[in-house]
Enzyme design. Structure first.
Site, mmCIF file in Angstrom:
data_model
loop_
_atom_site.group_PDB
_atom_site.id
_atom_site.type_symbol
_atom_site.label_atom_id
_atom_site.label_comp_id
_atom_site.label_asym_id
_atom_site.label_seq_id
_atom_site.Cartn_x
_atom_site.Cartn_y
_atom_site.Cartn_z
ATOM 1 N N HIS A 129 0.815 -1.231 0.000
ATOM 2 C CA HIS A 129 0.000 0.000 0.000
ATOM 3 C C HIS A 129 0.838 1.266 0.000
ATOM 4 O O HIS A 129 0.314 2.356 -0.220
ATOM 5 C CB HIS A 129 -0.907 0.012 1.234
ATOM 6 C CG HIS A 129 -1.568 -1.306 1.477
ATOM 7 N ND1 HIS A 129 -1.058 -2.263 2.335
ATOM 8 C CD2 HIS A 129 -2.665 -1.853 0.919
ATOM 9 C CE1 HIS A 129 -1.830 -3.331 2.315
ATOM 10 N NE2 HIS A 129 -2.806 -3.120 1.466
ATOM 11 N N CYS B 157 3.364 -1.171 -4.417
ATOM 12 C CA CYS B 157 3.018 -1.428 -5.824
ATOM 13 C C CYS B 157 3.511 -0.268 -6.684
ATOM 14 O O CYS B 157 3.295 0.902 -6.335
ATOM 15 C CB CYS B 157 1.497 -1.559 -5.956
ATOM 16 S SG CYS B 157 0.988 -1.633 -7.683
ATOM 17 N N HIS C 254 -7.300 4.587 5.337
ATOM 18 C CA HIS C 254 -6.750 3.450 4.584
ATOM 19 C C HIS C 254 -5.240 3.636 4.442
ATOM 20 O O HIS C 254 -4.754 4.756 4.252
ATOM 21 C CB HIS C 254 -7.404 3.351 3.203
ATOM 22 C CG HIS C 254 -7.022 2.113 2.457
ATOM 23 N ND1 HIS C 254 -5.855 2.025 1.720
ATOM 24 C CD2 HIS C 254 -7.626 0.904 2.342
ATOM 25 C CE1 HIS C 254 -5.766 0.817 1.188
ATOM 26 N NE2 HIS C 254 -6.836 0.112 1.548
ATOM 27 N N GLU D 122 -3.110 3.015 2.122
ATOM 28 C CA GLU D 122 -2.596 3.644 0.893
ATOM 29 C C GLU D 122 -2.767 5.162 0.967
ATOM 30 O O GLU D 122 -1.883 5.924 0.557
ATOM 31 C CB GLU D 122 -3.313 3.092 -0.339
ATOM 32 C CG GLU D 122 -2.758 3.702 -1.624
ATOM 33 C CD GLU D 122 -3.541 3.311 -2.871
ATOM 34 O OE1 GLU D 122 -4.024 2.172 -2.956
ATOM 35 O OE2 GLU D 122 -3.675 4.179 -3.758
ATOM 36 N N CYS E 271 -6.228 2.012 -10.811
ATOM 37 C CA CYS E 271 -5.317 1.135 -11.557
ATOM 38 C C CYS E 271 -6.088 0.182 -12.467
ATOM 39 O O CYS E 271 -7.304 0.007 -12.334
ATOM 40 C CB CYS E 271 -4.435 0.375 -10.591
ATOM 41 S SG CYS E 271 -5.299 -0.959 -9.778
ATOM 42 N N SER F 40 -9.964 -2.704 0.422
ATOM 43 C CA SER F 40 -10.726 -1.647 -0.256
ATOM 44 C C SER F 40 -11.284 -2.151 -1.580
ATOM 45 O O SER F 40 -12.484 -2.030 -1.864
ATOM 46 C CB SER F 40 -9.810 -0.434 -0.496
ATOM 47 O OG SER F 40 -10.440 0.504 -1.322
ATOM 48 N N SER G 109 -6.272 -8.981 -3.774
ATOM 49 C CA SER G 109 -5.328 -9.571 -2.815
ATOM 50 C C SER G 109 -5.749 -10.986 -2.406
ATOM 51 O O SER G 109 -5.245 -11.511 -1.412
ATOM 52 C CB SER G 109 -5.242 -8.672 -1.571
ATOM 53 O OG SER G 109 -6.540 -8.359 -1.096
HETATM 54 S S1 SF4 Z 1 -4.911 -3.074 -6.893
HETATM 55 FE FE1 SF4 Z 1 -3.767 -1.853 -8.392
HETATM 56 S S2 SF4 Z 1 -2.583 -0.365 -7.191
HETATM 57 FE FE2 SF4 Z 1 -3.290 -1.995 -5.771
HETATM 58 S S3 SF4 Z 1 -1.602 -3.461 -5.748
HETATM 59 FE FE3 SF4 Z 1 -2.994 -4.141 -7.379
HETATM 60 S S4 SF4 Z 1 -2.182 -3.205 -9.282
HETATM 61 FE FE4 SF4 Z 1 -1.261 -2.132 -7.527
#
Ligand code: SF4
Length: 306
Positions: free
Chosen positions: A74, A96, A124, A126, A195, A224, A267
């Protein structure tokens, strides 16, 4: 009963990147290994690493001086990096790369001395990391339209915005449109901060909603992007639920349903979906499973030296 598995779901390139960094560090240096914050927001992944000697901390003072620590996917604010240096920690940054891109935008807009509006979920991880790259005198954080109404910024001056990467695509578009009306000189990133994984997973749930009469999202409560998937299904008018483990699903919910859509957050390991499908099939033995080709197979982020 029929099950439709979303075209794009499960691990994104950023999550694979972060998990592979921890895997390689464990392989090379062994346990104990420290990770600042949950490496990704998934209970199964975090507990699996914990069982192998990974220690997750929320405060770097819990990492003994000179030890090795990995920053989560994050991202972290700059003061965390400074503290790691002061404590002589050997750190590896598993942020990331698409989050790092947003950090660079925050720095660029701060250098331009523009007021910066950061769209995201307060608290959060991030958002905390990204906010740390914005000059605090320029920063406003907003979550919804009411927050925009409350913004007290000169509307005649250039104003910049950046976003968390995992928000609702549709809601963020509404917020940016409203910002544009309030601040005619609004400046944004050249490409959306949301993203590719967020976009693809929400699009895939919209497709499921056309086919299915119930949608189940595998994902942890603090994820999230998983929560946004459940909301996406619900907004399409299909009853949608989020579960952290296959056992959490109340199978009674499926008794009057014929087409079940299943997706999972960025995730979430594939085993969670397989366990869910297995549980449904053991209760409804004639269930057919439909899959689609995944267009994301070749997206990979190169690992740093560990
Ligand atoms: S959701 Fe998007 S920003 Fe988050 S880790 Fe995955 S690719 Fe990266």
């Amino acid at each position: 009963m029929e099950i439709y598995l979303a075209k794009t779901q499960g691990f994104c390139a950023g999550v694979s990147f972060a998990i592979n960094i921890v895997e390689q560090a464990l392989h090379k240096y062994g346990a104990p290994l420290y990770v600042y914050h949950e490496i990704v927001h998934n209970t199964y992944v975090v507990n699996g690493f914990r069982d192998r000697g990974v220690i997750f901390v929320e405060d770097l003072t819990d990492v003994p001086e000179g030890e090795r620590v990995i920053f989560s996917a994050h991202g972290v604010p700059p003061f965390v990096i400074q503290m790691a240096r002061q404590r002589k920690l050997r750190y590896v940054d598993a942020t990331c790369p698409l989050v790092t891109k947003v950090h660079h935008e925050a720095i660029k807009f701060s250098r331009g001395h523009h007021p910066i509006i950061l769209i995201g979920h307060k608290g959060h991880q991030e958002l905390i990391g990204t906010a740390g790259y914005v000059d605090p005198r320029l920063l406003s954080i907003i979550e919804n339209e009411d927050d925009i109404d409350r913004l007290d910024i000169d509307p005649t001056a250039p104003v910049a915005y950046i976003t968390q990467t995992t928000l609702s695509i549709d809601e963020t578009a509404i917020l940016i449109e409203k910002l544009r009306k309030k601040f005619p000189h609004l400046i944004g990133p050249p490409r959306s901060d949301l993203c590719y994984a967020t976009q693809n997973r929400q699009d895939a749930v919209k497709e499921l909603a056309q086919l299915c009469d119930i949608i189940i999202i595998c994902g942890s409560p603090n994820s999230s992007n998983s929560n946004r998937l459940r909301e996406t299904g619900k907004k399409q008018g299909v009853p949608s639920y989020i579960i952290d483990t296959a056992q959490e699903l109340d199978l009674e919910l499926l008794c009057d349903k014929h087409k079940v859509g299943i997706s999972s957050g960025a995730s979430v390991p594939r085993i969670m979906v397989d366990q869910l499908v297995g549980r449904i099939q053991s209760r409804f033995p004639d269930t057919q499973v439909h899959t689609f080709e995944n267009p994301e197979r070749n997206i990979i982020f190169a690992l740093p030296a560990i």
